[in-house]
Motif scaffolding. Structure first.
Motif, short mmCIF file in Angstrom:
data_model
loop_
_atom_site.label_atom_id
_atom_site.label_comp_id
_atom_site.label_asym_id
_atom_site.label_seq_id
_atom_site.Cartn_x
_atom_site.Cartn_y
_atom_site.Cartn_z
N PRO A 162 0.60 -1.07 -0.26
CA PRO A 162 0.26 0.33 0.16
C PRO A 162 0.89 1.38 -0.33
N ALA A 163 1.81 0.86 1.10
CA ALA A 163 3.05 2.41 0.83
C ALA A 163 3.24 2.71 -0.72
N LEU A 164 4.14 1.34 -1.57
CA LEU A 164 4.65 1.60 -2.30
C LEU A 164 3.64 2.03 -3.02
N LEU A 165 2.33 1.98 -3.22
CA LEU A 165 1.68 2.69 -4.28
C LEU A 165 0.97 3.89 -4.08
N GLN A 166 1.65 4.45 -2.96
CA GLN A 166 0.95 6.32 -2.78
C GLN A 166 1.71 7.13 -3.56
#
Length: 264
Positions: free
Chosen positions: A39-43
């Motif tokens: 999820p953080a990588l897709l920010q």
């Protein structure tokens, strides 16, 4: 025949250094690859930083190979007045602090820099643009490729090239079919080192290009910015950088090992 045992005190000191060097890296991986990684990588801020870094480093690498290969060949194969001075100046960015490099680029290509007025008249604005990111990366990374490529051209047996010329090959054909393939492992190593250096560039970029999300904010700049607000993207990007750096080093080691086996 028994191997000599290592003295205890130096061994313990060496172990302490190994732990010191490895522990921060392992901590980064532990926190960065933990729950919430994807999820953080897709920010948006992370994806923008990855995109900017991928595009700019690719352009930088192409420029490095295209512009650096002739220089490396010149330094390896020809003698001329000022060669040592030129060789030394080309290595200077390796030891020059990146912040100093950024100041130099700003004073050269900035609006009020040496070439600023001429660039402004031509409608070109470089500072604080994606082009500035590429120039900052090129300045700091190209010497690594030049050094490796020069070593590759020096390592080639000149008799092989001479034999090809005797058989009727032109200079262009000799370079294309003899020199380039034989020197390619060295050039590939230089490409990997230059790309990795460009990916990790920070000081020159932040001074010359700024940190504009989606335009000039690379991975390293995004990590620095995220530390002031949201720590998770910074940890994710740091973990990505560790994995990429380890992969690049592994590639270089394999290239070096294969080259050593081929020479033996």
């Amino acid at each position: 025949m028994t191997r000599p045992s290592l003295p205890l005190v130096p061994l313990l000191m060496g172990v302490m250094l190994v732990v010191f060097l490895l522990l921060p890296t392992l901590v980064i991986l532990l926190h960065g690859l933990s729950g919430g990684f994807f999820p953080a990588l897709l920010q948006p801020v992370v994806l923008d930083a990855l995109k900017v870094s991928l595009v700019t480093t690719t352009i930088t690498l192409l420029l490095t190979v295209g512009l650096g290969t002739p220089i490396a060949y010149l330094l390896a194969r020809y003698r001329f007045r000022g060669k040592i001075l030129l060789d030394t100046l080309l290595d200077l960015p390796i030891v020059l602090p990146p912040v100093v490099a950024g100041v130099g680029l700003l004073l050269t290509f900035g609006r009020n820099g040496l070439l600023g007025p001429a660039l402004t008249l031509a409608g070109i604005s470089i500072a604080f643009s994606p082009a500035a990111v590429v120039l900052a990366q090129l300045f700091t990374s190209a010497p690594f490729f030049i050094r490796a490529s020069k070593g590759g051209f020096l390592a080639i047996d000149r008799d092989i090239e001479a034999a090809a010329r005797v058989d009727g090959a032109s200079n262009g054909q000799v370079f294309r079919f003899i020199t380039w393939p034989l020197a390619f492992p060295f050039l590939l190593e230089g490409m990997v080192l230059a790309w990795a250096r460009a990916l990790g560039e920070f000081g020159a970029t932040i001074l010359f290009a700024g940190s504009l999300q989606g335009r000039t904010q690379t991975i390293t700049l995004s990590i620095y910015a995220a530390l002031e607000s949201d720590l998770k993207p910074a940890l994710v990007l740091s973990a990505v950088m560790v994995v990429v750096a380890f992969t690049m080093l592994g590639v270089v080691r394999r290239i070096t090992a294969r080259r050593s086996r081929g020479e033996s």
